[in-house]
Design a protein around this motif. Structure first.
Motif, PDB file in Angstrom:
ATOM      1  N   ALA A  95       0.774  -1.143  -0.098  1.00 48.80           N
ATOM      2  CA  ALA A  95       0.105   0.133  -0.014  1.00 48.80           C
ATOM      3  C   ALA A  95       0.989   1.215   0.074  1.00 48.80           C
ATOM      4  N   THR A  96       2.267   1.209   0.392  1.00 51.95           N
ATOM      5  CA  THR A  96       2.541   2.436   0.548  1.00 51.95           C
ATOM      6  C   THR A  96       3.889   2.404  -0.540  1.00 51.95           C
ATOM      7  N   SER A  97       4.480   1.370  -1.108  1.00 48.16           N
ATOM      8  CA  SER A  97       5.671   1.136  -1.868  1.00 48.16           C
ATOM      9  C   SER A  97       5.312   0.646  -3.284  1.00 48.16           C
ATOM     10  N   PHE A 159      -8.476 -16.172  -1.605  1.00 52.33           N
ATOM     11  CA  PHE A 159      -8.068 -15.353  -2.700  1.00 52.33           C
ATOM     12  C   PHE A 159      -8.567 -13.601  -2.151  1.00 52.33           C
ATOM     13  N   ALA A 160      -9.709 -13.482  -1.808  1.00 46.37           N
ATOM     14  CA  ALA A 160     -10.284 -12.121  -1.463  1.00 46.37           C
ATOM     15  C   ALA A 160      -9.468 -11.765  -0.062  1.00 46.37           C
ATOM     16  N   ARG A 161      -9.404 -12.600   0.809  1.00 47.07           N
ATOM     17  CA  ARG A 161      -8.702 -12.340   2.227  1.00 47.07           C
ATOM     18  C   ARG A 161      -7.279 -11.987   2.035  1.00 47.07           C
ATOM     19  N   HIS A 162      -6.547 -13.118   1.144  1.00 47.64           N
ATOM     20  CA  HIS A 162      -5.209 -12.840   0.962  1.00 47.64           C
ATOM     21  C   HIS A 162      -4.576 -11.525   0.172  1.00 47.64           C
ATOM     22  N   PHE A 163      -5.205 -11.356  -1.002  1.00 47.58           N
ATOM     23  CA  PHE A 163      -4.889  -9.806  -1.718  1.00 47.58           C
ATOM     24  C   PHE A 163      -5.609  -8.607  -0.974  1.00 47.58           C
ATOM     25  N   GLY A 164      -6.644  -8.997  -0.217  1.00 48.32           N
ATOM     26  CA  GLY A 164      -7.217  -7.736   0.243  1.00 48.32           C
ATOM     27  C   GLY A 164      -6.321  -7.281   1.266  1.00 48.32           C
ATOM     28  N   SER A 165      -5.812  -8.184   2.178  1.00 47.32           N
ATOM     29  CA  SER A 165      -5.014  -8.042   3.460  1.00 47.32           C
ATOM     30  C   SER A 165      -3.557  -7.293   2.948  1.00 47.32           C
ATOM     31  N   LEU A 166      -3.016  -7.748   1.916  1.00 47.75           N
ATOM     32  CA  LEU A 166      -1.806  -7.391   1.309  1.00 47.75           C
ATOM     33  C   LEU A 166      -1.692  -5.788   0.735  1.00 47.75           C
ATOM     34  N   LEU A 167      -3.086  -5.627   0.359  1.00 45.26           N
ATOM     35  CA  LEU A 167      -3.084  -4.040  -0.090  1.00 45.26           C
ATOM     36  C   LEU A 167      -3.447  -3.097   0.986  1.00 45.26           C
ATOM     37  N   LEU A 168      -3.551  -3.513   2.262  1.00 37.35           N
ATOM     38  CA  LEU A 168      -3.961  -2.698   3.189  1.00 37.35           C
ATOM     39  C   LEU A 168      -2.801  -1.773   3.765  1.00 37.35           C
TER      40      LEU A 168
END
Length: 168
Positions: A95-97, A159-168
């Motif tokens: 989310a920052t890089s 899928f939704a949980r994994h990628f959603g958490s990575l993008l926070l």
């Protein structure tokens, strides 16, 4: 609203989560759940649409469900448009890089390709065109529905949980 401000739940806020008695909207409840004293206002913005956060936080404050920690984290300037500002002591994250985001974007594209084969190619192309975590989160909401029609509910949820958490 100060981007580096942090909020915590009050006893009333914790009771509201446990008992669901106050009649909060889904959006207000979601924000109340993720307020943890660690996430800044800047971080909380990932859980709502643009322009919604200030009104929700003001409501939760007014109702006594959250309170400020009186700690304002110093934030760096965002690395690029669409990226969150990071705390000065925080390691890079998607989310920052832009570099970390590129890795997540490639991983999401690879997952879709491996899961759907040739029928996933248009989705992979759309994923590859995303330029920010916000764009990718928005796209993945729709992709989740498409994948859910073709894969098991467990795989779709993972899928939704994994990628959603990575993008926070």
């Amino acid at each position: 609203m100060t981007p580096g401000m942090k909020y915590i739940k009050t006893d009333k806020g914790r009771a509201e989560i446990a008992e669901r008695r106050g009649g909060l909207s889904a959006l207000q409840r979601r924000v109340l759940i993720v307020v943890d004293g660690i996430k800044t206002v800047n971080d909380l913005g990932a859980f709502v649409r643009v322009g919604e956060l200030e009104a929700v936080l003001n409501y939760l404050l007014q109702e006594g469900l959250i309170e400020t920690t009186n700690h304002i984290a110093p934030l760096q300037q965002p690395a690029a448009p669409g990226f969150a500002a990071a705390e000065t002591t925080e390691p890079p994250r998607p989310a920052t890089s832009p570099e970390e985001f590129k890795k997540v974007r490639q991983e999401a594209s690879r997952f879709v390709s491996d899961s759907l084969g040739a029928s996933g190619e248009p989705i992979c192309a759309a994923i590859d065109r995303c330029n920010s975590p916000a764009e990718l989160r928005k796209l993945l909401r729709g992709v989740e529905i498409f994948i859910g029609q073709r894969l098991s509910p467990e795989t779709t949820q993972a899928f939704a949980r994994h990628f959603g958490s990575l993008l926070l």
